[in-house]
Design a protein around this motif. Sequence first.
Motif, PDB file in Angstrom:
ATOM      1  N   GLN A  24     -24.527  33.425   6.089  1.00  0.00           N
ATOM      2  CA  GLN A  24     -23.425  33.008   5.221  1.00  0.00           C
ATOM      3  C   GLN A  24     -22.550  31.979   5.916  1.00  0.00           C
ATOM      4  O   GLN A  24     -22.128  30.987   5.307  1.00  0.00           O
ATOM      5  N   GLY A  78     -24.197  37.857   7.866  1.00  0.00           N
ATOM      6  CA  GLY A  78     -22.972  37.102   8.133  1.00  0.00           C
ATOM      7  C   GLY A  78     -23.255  35.758   8.761  1.00  0.00           C
ATOM      8  O   GLY A  78     -22.605  34.753   8.444  1.00  0.00           O
ATOM      9  N   ARG A  96     -15.824  49.989   9.591  1.00  0.00           N
ATOM     10  CA  ARG A  96     -17.208  49.924   9.109  1.00  0.00           C
ATOM     11  C   ARG A  96     -17.523  51.227   8.388  1.00  0.00           C
ATOM     12  O   ARG A  96     -16.899  52.254   8.631  1.00  0.00           O
ATOM     13  N   THR A 129     -15.399  42.042  17.020  1.00  0.00           N
ATOM     14  CA  THR A 129     -14.074  41.507  16.683  1.00  0.00           C
ATOM     15  C   THR A 129     -13.143  42.658  16.343  1.00  0.00           C
ATOM     16  O   THR A 129     -13.511  43.546  15.579  1.00  0.00           O
ATOM     17  N   SER A 133      -8.196  34.649   5.193  1.00  0.00           N
ATOM     18  CA  SER A 133      -9.563  34.304   4.826  1.00  0.00           C
ATOM     19  C   SER A 133     -10.308  33.711   6.005  1.00  0.00           C
ATOM     20  O   SER A 133     -11.527  33.893   6.126  1.00  0.00           O
ATOM     21  N   PRO A 148      -8.295  40.364   6.639  1.00  0.00           N
ATOM     22  CA  PRO A 148      -9.500  39.584   6.349  1.00  0.00           C
ATOM     23  C   PRO A 148      -9.851  39.634   4.875  1.00  0.00           C
ATOM     24  O   PRO A 148      -9.795  40.677   4.239  1.00  0.00           O
ATOM     25  N   GLY A 149     -10.193  38.465   4.331  1.00  0.00           N
ATOM     26  CA  GLY A 149     -10.557  38.396   2.927  1.00  0.00           C
ATOM     27  C   GLY A 149      -9.405  38.049   2.013  1.00  0.00           C
ATOM     28  O   GLY A 149      -9.609  37.697   0.861  1.00  0.00           O
ATOM     29  N   SER A 150      -8.147  38.119   2.519  1.00  0.00           N
ATOM     30  CA  SER A 150      -6.994  37.765   1.698  1.00  0.00           C
ATOM     31  C   SER A 150      -6.710  36.282   1.838  1.00  0.00           C
ATOM     32  O   SER A 150      -7.318  35.573   2.619  1.00  0.00           O
ATOM     33  N   ASP A 183     -12.457  36.075   8.211  1.00  0.00           N
ATOM     34  CA  ASP A 183     -13.838  36.406   7.857  1.00  0.00           C
ATOM     35  C   ASP A 183     -14.805  35.472   8.570  1.00  0.00           C
ATOM     36  O   ASP A 183     -15.860  35.898   9.048  1.00  0.00           O
ATOM     37  N   GLY A 184     -14.444  34.185   8.646  1.00  0.00           N
ATOM     38  CA  GLY A 184     -15.278  33.249   9.384  1.00  0.00           C
ATOM     39  C   GLY A 184     -15.360  33.583  10.856  1.00  0.00           C
ATOM     40  O   GLY A 184     -16.420  33.436  11.480  1.00  0.00           O
ATOM     41  N   ARG A 196     -15.122  36.659  12.150  1.00  0.00           N
ATOM     42  CA  ARG A 196     -16.018  37.815  12.259  1.00  0.00           C
ATOM     43  C   ARG A 196     -17.484  37.390  12.153  1.00  0.00           C
ATOM     44  O   ARG A 196     -18.339  37.861  12.907  1.00  0.00           O
ATOM     45  N   GLN A 197     -17.787  36.494  11.218  1.00  0.00           N
ATOM     46  CA  GLN A 197     -19.170  36.092  11.005  1.00  0.00           C
ATOM     47  C   GLN A 197     -19.720  35.330  12.206  1.00  0.00           C
ATOM     48  O   GLN A 197     -20.858  35.558  12.633  1.00  0.00           O
TER      49      GLN A 197
END
Length: 410
Positions: free
Chosen positions: A212, A209, A71, A390, A374, A368-370, A377-378, A380-381
Motif C-alpha cells: 500500500q 502495508g 493489534r 512503531t 494520517s 493514526p488514520g485521523s 499511517d504512512g 507505520r507502513q
Amino acid sequence: MDLKARARHSLRSTRYLLGGLATALASLAGCVLLPLVCVALIVAPVLPWAIRPLRSLADAERRRAERRLGRPVRRPYPTLQGSARRQTLQLLRSSGTGKDVAWMLLHGVVGLILPVLVLGALFSLLLSLSIPMWWWTVPSGTLTLLAAPLTTWLQAVVLSAVCVWIFALLFLWLAPAAARWETRIAEVLLGNWTGAERRIEELTASRAGALQAHESELRRIERDLHDGTQAQLVAVAMRLGLADRKFDKDPASARKLMLDARTTVDEALVQLRTVIRGIHPPILSDRGLNGAIRSLAAGRTIPVALDLPEPARRPPAAVEAAAYFVVAEALTNIARHSEARQARVSLRYDRTGLHVLVQDDGRGGAVPGSGEGSGLDGVRQRVAALDGTTRIDSPVGSGTTIEVVLPCGS
C-alpha cells in the motif's frame, strides 16, 4: 524516556490495571463456580450454556488487551453444531476452552494482586510525602531512621525523602511491568495461536502495508510529474513553437518567448529535483542520516533538540531512508498540528537495531488514520515494510511520542 514521560506511562498502566479489576472479580467468581459446573457435567451436558459467560468475559479482556497492544487478539472458537451433548464434546476437545479456563483461574488471582501491589506502592509514596506533617503525633519509637527513633524535624524530612524515592522508583517500575504481565497473559491464553501463526500474521500485515505504501508513493510521484514537470515541459514546447513562428517577422517577441521557455525549463528542473529527493533524498548519500536530520531540524520554526550519536557502522540505505522519513513526517506533524514549544529527536543503536525517538510538548491527541494523524499511517507502513515496530503515544494535553525500531544489524 524521561522521568515525566515515565510517570505518565506508569499512571496509564495503573489505570489499565484498575480497569481489569472488573474482569478479575468476575473471574474469581467463575473460579468458585467451576467445581459446580464440573459436577453438573456428570449428569447433564451443560457446558454449551456455562461457557457463554466465560467467553463474554474473555472477549471483554481481549478488547482491553487489543487497545493496549494496538493489534487484534484472535478469537478462533469452533462453530458448535448438533445436540447439546455433541457440542459439549466439541468444547472439551477444543484447546480454546482449556485456555479460557486457565486464563480465568490465573486472572482471578493475578488480576487482583497486581493492582493491589501497584496501588500499595502509590499510596505508600503519597503517605511518605506527608511524614513531616504527622510524625510527632505517633508514639515515640514508632518511626525510625536507620534503627534510630525519629525525634527531630530534620530526621522526619530525611526519612520522608528516602521513602519517597524508594516508593517512586518502585511504582515507576512496577506499574508498567504489571500491565505488561497482565496483557501478556491475555495475549498468550486468549489469543489461541502459536508463535509461527503470529509471525505469519505480522508478515502478512506488513507485506500488505508495504504494498500500500509503495502504491501510494507511485501515485504521488506520478501526480507530481504530471501536474508539475510535465505541465512545465508542455509550456516550454508551446513557447518554442510560437517563437519559431515569430522568429522572422518579430525577433524581439521570439527572443522573449525563448527566455520565458528557458525560465520554465529551470523551474521544471527544480521540480524534477524535488521529486527525486522525495524518492531518496540525496542529502542521505552526501551527509548520512545524522546530517540529514540536522538539516531537517534547522528548517523548523520551533527549537528541536538533537541527540545523534555516531554509529559504529552506517545503517543500510533502506533503513536510513525510513528513519529520515519518520523524522520528517513527525516534525511536519509537530509544526502543523501540535502547537508545541519544543521538540526532541534522538537516535540510539543497539543489538535490536536503530531506535528513532521523536517527542514534543504539544497538545497531543494524534490518532493514526485521523485528519491530524494520517501521516502516522504512512510511518507505520514504511517501518512495517522493514520488519520494524512503531509505538505512538499521544495522550491529550501531554504531547506526542513516536518511537520506531528498525532492524539493521548494527
